[in-house]
Scaffold this motif. Structure first.
Motif, PDB file in Angstrom:
ATOM      1  N   LEU A 154     -12.489 -22.084  30.514  1.00 58.03           N
ATOM      2  CA  LEU A 154     -11.678 -21.996  29.220  1.00 58.03           C
ATOM      3  C   LEU A 154     -10.256 -22.493  29.023  1.00 58.03           C
ATOM      4  CD1 LEU A 154     -12.744 -18.268  28.403  1.00 58.03           C
ATOM      5  CD2 LEU A 154     -14.046 -20.356  28.070  1.00 58.03           C
ATOM      6  N   SER A 155     -10.039 -22.931  28.020  1.00 57.95           N
ATOM      7  CA  SER A 155      -8.866 -23.829  27.762  1.00 57.95           C
ATOM      8  C   SER A 155      -8.427 -23.231  26.252  1.00 57.95           C
ATOM      9  CB  SER A 155      -8.973 -25.230  27.491  1.00 57.95           C
ATOM     10  OG  SER A 155      -7.659 -25.765  27.368  1.00 57.95           O
ATOM     11  N   SER A 167     -15.126 -28.165  24.629  1.00 58.76           N
ATOM     12  CA  SER A 167     -15.772 -28.119  23.309  1.00 58.76           C
ATOM     13  C   SER A 167     -15.260 -26.872  22.627  1.00 58.76           C
ATOM     14  CB  SER A 167     -17.216 -28.252  23.581  1.00 58.76           C
ATOM     15  OG  SER A 167     -17.866 -28.052  22.339  1.00 58.76           O
ATOM     16  N   GLN A 168     -14.925 -26.790  21.391  1.00 58.22           N
ATOM     17  CA  GLN A 168     -14.822 -25.419  20.705  1.00 58.22           C
ATOM     18  C   GLN A 168     -15.905 -25.092  19.953  1.00 58.22           C
ATOM     19  OE1 GLN A 168     -11.436 -25.990  18.087  1.00 58.22           O
ATOM     20  NE2 GLN A 168     -10.034 -26.858  19.685  1.00 58.22           N
ATOM     21  N   ASN A 169     -17.044 -25.671  20.343  1.00 56.84           N
ATOM     22  CA  ASN A 169     -18.346 -25.344  19.731  1.00 56.84           C
ATOM     23  C   ASN A 169     -18.935 -23.841  20.593  1.00 56.84           C
ATOM     24  OD1 ASN A 169     -18.335 -27.276  18.336  1.00 56.84           O
ATOM     25  ND2 ASN A 169     -19.622 -28.443  19.251  1.00 56.84           N
ATOM     26  N   ILE A 170     -18.154 -22.672  20.393  1.00 60.63           N
ATOM     27  CA  ILE A 170     -18.793 -21.665  21.128  1.00 60.63           C
ATOM     28  C   ILE A 170     -18.765 -20.530  20.175  1.00 60.63           C
ATOM     29  CG2 ILE A 170     -17.225 -22.229  23.104  1.00 60.63           C
ATOM     30  CD1 ILE A 170     -14.671 -20.650  22.132  1.00 60.63           C
ATOM     31  N   LYS A 171     -19.103 -19.325  20.737  1.00 65.56           N
ATOM     32  CA  LYS A 171     -19.442 -18.021  19.831  1.00 65.56           C
ATOM     33  C   LYS A 171     -18.526 -17.055  20.644  1.00 65.56           C
ATOM     34  CE  LYS A 171     -20.526 -15.168  16.785  1.00 65.56           C
ATOM     35  NZ  LYS A 171     -19.824 -15.280  15.384  1.00 65.56           N
ATOM     36  N   ALA A 217     -21.462 -25.091  23.320  1.00 72.04           N
ATOM     37  CA  ALA A 217     -20.971 -25.074  24.630  1.00 72.04           C
ATOM     38  C   ALA A 217     -21.357 -23.586  25.470  1.00 72.04           C
ATOM     39  CB  ALA A 217     -19.476 -25.097  24.583  1.00 72.04           C
ATOM     40  N   GLY A 218     -21.415 -22.753  24.551  1.00 72.30           N
ATOM     41  CA  GLY A 218     -22.027 -21.237  25.396  1.00 72.30           C
ATOM     42  C   GLY A 218     -21.154 -20.088  24.430  1.00 72.30           C
ATOM     43  N   ILE A 219     -21.182 -19.023  25.072  1.00 78.43           N
ATOM     44  CA  ILE A 219     -20.791 -17.589  24.484  1.00 78.43           C
ATOM     45  C   ILE A 219     -19.590 -17.120  25.397  1.00 78.43           C
ATOM     46  CG2 ILE A 219     -21.578 -15.218  24.233  1.00 78.43           C
ATOM     47  CD1 ILE A 219     -24.190 -16.577  23.630  1.00 78.43           C
ATOM     48  N   ILE A 220     -18.557 -16.572  24.738  1.00 75.71           N
ATOM     49  CA  ILE A 220     -17.843 -15.909  25.500  1.00 75.71           C
ATOM     50  C   ILE A 220     -17.603 -14.490  25.138  1.00 75.71           C
ATOM     51  CG2 ILE A 220     -15.192 -15.276  25.497  1.00 75.71           C
ATOM     52  CD1 ILE A 220     -14.881 -18.433  25.119  1.00 75.71           C
ATOM     53  N   ASN A 221     -17.962 -13.454  25.870  1.00 78.15           N
ATOM     54  CA  ASN A 221     -18.097 -12.199  25.444  1.00 78.15           C
ATOM     55  C   ASN A 221     -16.919 -11.135  25.865  1.00 78.15           C
ATOM     56  OD1 ASN A 221     -19.203  -9.736  24.555  1.00 78.15           O
ATOM     57  ND2 ASN A 221     -20.588  -9.181  26.273  1.00 78.15           N
ATOM     58  N   GLN A 798     -17.068 -23.661  15.412  1.00 77.04           N
ATOM     59  CA  GLN A 798     -15.575 -23.177  14.902  1.00 77.04           C
ATOM     60  C   GLN A 798     -14.449 -24.215  15.681  1.00 77.04           C
ATOM     61  OE1 GLN A 798     -15.298 -20.329  13.602  1.00 77.04           O
ATOM     62  NE2 GLN A 798     -17.476 -19.315  14.078  1.00 77.04           N
ATOM     63  N   GLY A 799     -13.518 -23.940  15.368  1.00 76.79           N
ATOM     64  CA  GLY A 799     -12.191 -24.975  15.980  1.00 76.79           C
ATOM     65  C   GLY A 799     -11.099 -25.308  15.032  1.00 76.79           C
ATOM     66  N   GLY A 800      -9.881 -24.891  15.559  1.00 74.82           N
ATOM     67  CA  GLY A 800      -9.012 -25.201  14.518  1.00 74.82           C
ATOM     68  C   GLY A 800      -8.672 -26.535  14.444  1.00 74.82           C
ATOM     69  N   ASP A 801      -9.054 -27.775  15.415  1.00 76.33           N
ATOM     70  CA  ASP A 801      -8.702 -28.881  14.962  1.00 76.33           C
ATOM     71  C   ASP A 801      -9.977 -29.510  14.697  1.00 76.33           C
ATOM     72  OD1 ASP A 801     -10.137 -28.998  17.286  1.00 76.33           O
ATOM     73  OD2 ASP A 801      -8.353 -30.119  18.493  1.00 76.33           O
ATOM     74  N   GLY A 802     -11.037 -28.898  14.050  1.00 76.68           N
ATOM     75  CA  GLY A 802     -12.272 -29.612  13.837  1.00 76.68           C
ATOM     76  C   GLY A 802     -13.093 -30.142  14.850  1.00 76.68           C
ATOM     77  N   GLY A 803     -13.108 -29.432  15.780  1.00 80.12           N
ATOM     78  CA  GLY A 803     -13.989 -29.658  16.896  1.00 80.12           C
ATOM     79  C   GLY A 803     -13.773 -31.015  17.586  1.00 80.12           C
ATOM     80  N   GLN A 804     -12.375 -31.500  17.626  1.00 86.47           N
ATOM     81  CA  GLN A 804     -12.158 -32.986  18.059  1.00 86.47           C
ATOM     82  C   GLN A 804     -12.479 -33.205  19.489  1.00 86.47           C
ATOM     83  OE1 GLN A 804      -8.413 -33.871  16.520  1.00 86.47           O
ATOM     84  NE2 GLN A 804      -8.915 -33.258  14.591  1.00 86.47           N
TER      85      GLN A 804
END
Length: 838
Positions: A154-155, A167-171, A217-221, A798-804
């Protein structure tokens, strides 16, 4: 995922109708010892007769056992082997229920692998990687953002935007549950969760078919701390520092079959100052250049809160219900004071302006969920019904106070008000049943109903008049997702585990503007997403994993919202309501091992995304850069992750890791693109001084991020923390310092296209000191609690910068191990509960 039973080499003995069951727990903290090995042998010949493997809740079952007396051995990495003699199986086919069996930690297993008494900071499990945040003393006085920076793979950037392998494509789930709190911004949601209340963070990068198809990208629980003991408890957590303070109060009470919990947390952030500089060159059709310079001082103040009430009840040995209500709030104010804008052409000043800009972002979220589980008498056969209603109301406004030409007084105002709402209603039905001893099937269905709206209006006023409207609209976006899945798990005698599944999701979208400036539209599409996970247990506990999955990513409101965000007049952002979903293929190979007193995990991955949603910047007028979003192309990422934990002694432990990948971004619209290496590195160490005193250090560096039209600069964070246990470990006092060698963090970003070039510098004053205090009271006694089922909407880009950012997920074996079958028999509690030391 590995099934909860596996085949053992057996002696040739007659089978019967007897069944042996039990639950394996950690003797130190009462947590399940997932996937513990259980071996049944003949006490006379010492030969192995049969065996099993505990599931993720520590429950094991050995069926078809002939009458007689047996010896049972239980073992797992990091624990002393426990042997039970005289285990009797009756001849009438009844069950031998052994109840709870506790394993003690070992300091010398697996050829000198050293394991200390508490859980390791980082654990590699069959289907996920776990960071045990409660063992990290530096997680005091912060929020979930501070915790996630320490988790492998994670970052987190300075604004709190979370990415997995870039990738900010996470849940993000909280106790396995989704929430509309994350629908607007994962970054804001993480600031509402206190770090002191986080027990662990699970990273699932290759979800099985049981999970929603979204979250490329995956899931953070995030698992929060809970009371699993009989009796009552009350805890207080407080911290005060140079940049922020927090206060939390949590209470719980459990008696017999019923349990209650009530908690509240609030955090204030203040004194977060800095500066902003931006220089951009724009070119018109005639190739004339205009240089625009901006500078301002910045300040950020915020208040976060989260309040929960939970209830659970065991109806009988086969039926269980639970419910909870949660409320979260966020009030944030961001200022750019003295924002000076100067435009130059041919080295001559054309015009300049001065303004103060303020952005207010306030929201409130309510989550109500209900869970019912029925467990059949057949072990591991289970039916569950799950429901969730979640609503988020958000207000995101900005005001510009614009000075007159000589910059002596305010001349006029520009204001934008954007009120949005996001409501989700979810119902889910799941069923699982074993086939024999080594196979499990799971299937179920799910329905998600989303209602999203965005009401936005713009106003102007001069210094002597009230605001007058100049434009606005209401955008409604309804999305319904219907899903069904099937999953199959097989465990073989050669220690292979196979889990494959197929999920189908059908999506229907209805969108419309109330003021029909733009036409309404309807969109429907189906997606079939397969997943395959294979794992092989090697000698000495080493594990090899291979996984593939296909994912879909639907855009969330922050990408769709047509409201123009223009707090900075030269850099505006507007969403695109016509976005389509993106599709991703993930492939990964992983390996984990033990080398003397160290654990090591390494994985390599490939990730491919088509129809990728990317931020696109273009020139509006002569000097304004507009950022919007489009399905413009393709992302590929090729990378690896490495993490290690080293126990040098019972007092000193070191942990660290590196994530790196090569990103390739292509714009199929304009044949533009970008590529380059990206890396993140983290390291931490802890030392137990003695007499309840502990010391820990942490460092993190986030390298520059590759974007389609430029690059985002890197930055580093470090801290040192000292903690002292007081009053027989019921309380703790801590002192922490962050980035104390320098006053600020500087991030430099760049952007280049044929029509514009931009370079910006963002400075955050981050030097911080804080003092924390924790204390818990209550009389508690051990008992077993049941891991509750919950809804998981693994949903929305999701993503604050638009998933760049671009990256790939790293599958960890995939899927969940099914829950236990029959409720184990509990030991009798003493009439007078004995206090348990915290």
């Amino acid at each position: 995922m590995m099934a909860s039973s596996m085949v053992f080499a057996r002696a040739q003995v007659p089978s019967g109708k007897g069944v042996i069951t039990g639950t394996v727990l950690d003797s130190a903290d009462g947590n399940p010892v997932s996937f513990a090995t259980v071996t049944l042998s003949d006490p006379g010949t010492k030969k192995t007769i049969d065996g099993s493997m505990a599931n993720n809740k520590g429950v094991f079952t050995i069926p078809n056992i002939a009458p007689g007396n047996y010896t049972l051995s239980l073992s797992f990495i990091g624990y002393k082997t426990k042997t039970l003699t005289g285990v009797k199986v009756a001849g009438n086919g009844t069950k031998a229920a052994l109840g709870i069996i506790k394993l003690a930690s070992s300091s010398n297993v697996l050829n000198e692998v050293t394991v200390v008494g508490q859980r390791a900071l980082i654990e590699e499990k069959v289907d996920r990687l776990v960071y045990n945040a409660e063992n990290d003393i530096s997680n005091k006085g912060g929020d979930a953002t501070d915790v996630l920076r320490k988790v492998p793979m994670l970052s987190v950037d300075l604004d709190g935007n979370v990415s997995m392998r870039g990738s900010q494509n996470i849940k993000v789930l909280i106790n396995n549950r989704p929430s509309t709190i994350t629908a607007g911004s994962v970054a804001d949601a993480m600031k509402q969760i206190p770090s002191d209340m986080i027990k662990s963070v699970e990273v699932i990068t290759s979800p099985s078919a049981k999970y929603d198809a979204e979250g490329s990208a995956g899931i953070i629980n995030i698992i929060t701390k809970k009371n699993t003991l009989q009796g009552g408890s009350l805890s207080i957590d407080a911290a005060a520092g140079l940049r922020g303070s927090n206060l939390g109060l949590n209470g719980s009470y459990k008696t017999g079959k019923m349990g209650f919990s009530l908690g509240g947390f609030g955090r204030a952030g203040y004194n977060t100052t800095g500066s902003f500089q931006n220089s951009q060159i724009t070119r018109n059709i005639s190739n004339d250049e205009i240089l625009s310079n901006q500078e301002a001082s910045t300040e950020n103040n915020n208040i976060f809160g989260r309040y929960t009430f939970g209830w659970d009840y065991d109806i009988n040995k086969n039926n269980f219900i639970s419910s909870s209500v949660q409320y979260g709030l966020r009030n944030s104010s961001t200022f750019q004071n003295g924002l000076l804008i100067q435009n130059f052409q041919n080295n001559s000043l054309v015009n300049s302006s001065l303004r103060n800009a303020e952005v207010k972002d306030n929201s409130g979220t309510v989550d109500v969920n209900f869970n019912f589980t029925h467990q059949f008498n057949k072990p591991q056969q289970e039916l569950s019904f799950l429901a969730l209603v979640s609503r988020n109301n958000r207000t995101n406004n900005f005001v510009n106070a614009i000075f007159n030409n000589d910059q002596s007084e305010i001349d006029n105002y520009l204001k934008n008000i954007n009120e949005s709402a996001n409501k989700e209603t979810t119902v889910q039905l799941d069923y699982q049943t074993p086939i024999g001893k080594t196979q499990i099937i799971e299937f179920g269905g799910k329905q998600i109903l989303r209602q999203v709206s965005s009401d936005y209006q713009s106003y102007i006023a001069n210094s002597s008049s009230s605001y007058s409207p100049v434009g606005g609209n209401i955008f409604n976006y309804d999305q319904n997702v219907s899903a069904g899945y099937f999953s199959y798990t097989l465990s073989t005698p050669s220690k292979y585990s196979f889990k494959t599944g197929l999920r189908y999701e059908y999506t229907n979208v209805d969108a419309a503007f109330i003021n029909a400036i733009k036409p309404a539209f309807n969109l429907s599409y189906g997606a079939l997403v397969p997943s395959v996970n294979i794992s092989k247990k090697l000698s000495s506990g080493n594990t090899l994993k291979l996984a593939y999955n296909r994912r879909i990513q639907r855009p969330s409101l922050q990408f769709l919202n047509p409201n123009v965000q223009a707090a900075n007049p030269l850099n505006i952002t507007v969403g695109n309501p016509n976005l389509d979903p993106e599709y991703t293929n993930n492939l990964e190979l992983g390996y984990s091992t033990f080398i003397k007193n160290s654990s090591l995990g390494v994985s390599a991955f490939v990730r491919n995304t088509n129809n990728s949603i990317q931020s696109v910047r273009d020139l509006l007028g002569t000097d304004t850069i507009r950022t919007t979003f489009a399905n413009i192309g393709k992302e590929n990422a090729y990378g690896m992750s490495l993490y290690s934990s080293i126990n040098l002694s019972n007092k000193l432990t070191l942990n660290g890791g590196v994530d790196s990948y090569y990103a390739v971004l292509d714009n199929n619209v304009s044949n533009a693109g970008n590529q380059g290496f990206v890396f993140n590195i983290r390291a931490m160490g802890s030392y137990k001084i003695g007499n309840g005193l502990s010391f820990e250090g942490f460092g993190f560096y986030r390298g520059g991020q590759v974007q389609l039209q430029g690059k985002q600069g890197g930055f580093g964070i470090y801290n040192l923390n000292l903690r002292k246990d007081i009053n027989e470990k019921r309380g703790k006092i801590g002192l922490g310092a962050e980035n104390f060698f320098g006053k600020s963090i500087t991030v430099r970003n760049s952007l280049n296209t044929p029509s514009l070039s931009q370079s910006s510098t963002d400075v955050r004053n981050n030097l911080s000191f804080r003092l924390s205090f924790t204390y818990r009271i209550g009389k508690l006694t051990n008992t077993q609690t049941r891991k509750k089922k919950s809804v998981s909407n693994d949903d929305l880009k999701q993503g604050g910068d638009g998933g760049q950012e671009s990256g790939g997920g790293a599958p960890q074996g995939g899927g969940q191990v099914p829950a236990e079958g029959q409720k184990p028999k509990l030991p009798q509690l003493p009439k007078t509960p004995a206090p348990v030391k915290e």
